[in-house]
Write an enzyme that holds these catalytic residues in place. Structure first.
Site, PDB file in Angstrom:
ATOM      1  N   VAL A   9       0.855  -1.188   0.000  1.00 19.62           N
ATOM      2  CA  VAL A   9       0.000   0.000   0.000  1.00 19.62           C
ATOM      3  C   VAL A   9       0.889   1.236   0.000  1.00 19.62           C
ATOM      4  CG1 VAL A   9      -1.742   1.310   1.290  1.00 19.62           C
ATOM      5  CG2 VAL A   9      -1.839  -1.191   1.269  1.00 19.62           C
ATOM      6  N   CYS A  10       0.595   2.136  -0.939  1.00 21.00           N
ATOM      7  CA  CYS A  10       1.315   3.415  -0.956  1.00 21.00           C
ATOM      8  C   CYS A  10       0.321   4.522  -1.233  1.00 21.00           C
ATOM      9  CB  CYS A  10       2.465   3.397  -1.952  1.00 21.00           C
ATOM     10  SG  CYS A  10       1.966   3.375  -3.666  1.00 21.00           S
ATOM     11  N   SER A  11       0.797   5.744  -1.366  1.00 17.54           N
ATOM     12  CA  SER A  11      -0.153   6.844  -1.501  1.00 17.54           C
ATOM     13  C   SER A  11      -0.909   6.781  -2.822  1.00 17.54           C
ATOM     14  CB  SER A  11       0.537   8.194  -1.308  1.00 17.54           C
ATOM     15  OG  SER A  11       1.709   8.265  -2.056  1.00 17.54           O
ATOM     16  N   THR A  16       5.170   2.058  -6.206  1.00 12.64           N
ATOM     17  CA  THR A  16       5.200   0.716  -5.653  1.00 12.64           C
ATOM     18  C   THR A  16       5.049  -0.341  -6.734  1.00 12.64           C
ATOM     19  OG1 THR A  16       4.144   1.736  -3.762  1.00 12.64           O
ATOM     20  CG2 THR A  16       4.349  -0.613  -3.691  1.00 12.64           C
TER      21      THR A  16
END
Length: 107
Positions: A9-11, A16
């Site tokens: 999970v990233c922004s 990613t």
């Protein structure tokens, strides 16, 4: 060995995705059957409802969300950690995969 599901999970899910590619390559080289994918923080809740996830790794840029994710994943038995910033910055798929593997093997 059963297929392992690793969610990153990233922004936004963009940076990613490159890390996912490198992790998939590392998993293939080690003979690990893994479903590795990246989602944005805003999509994560929906995916957690739909999919059985073994490990959830947070990108360093969303580490401030760790406490709220812990509450969501603890009842499901999903292992959670924040990706090491140096490994993330270097896009070191092998080390991040090893981090996920270590979490899965913890009781």
């Amino acid at each position: 060995m059963a297929k392992e599901t690793i969610m990153l999970v990233c922004s936004a899910g963009m940076s990613t995705s490159l890390l996912v590619t490198k992790m998939e390559k590392a998993a293939e080289e080690k003979g690990i059957d893994a479903d590795i994918f990246a989602v944005s923080a805003s999509e994560a809740d929906n995916i957690l409802e739909e999919k059985n996830v073994d490990v959830l790794l947070l990108g360093p840029q969303v580490r401030f969300m760790k406490a709220q994710f812990e509450q969501k994943v603890a009842p499901k038995g999903i292992k959670l950690d924040v990706i090491n910033m140096a490994d993330y910055g270097m896009m070191n798929g092998e080390k991040v995969l090893a981090q996920a593997e270590k979490l899965m093997n913890e009781e």
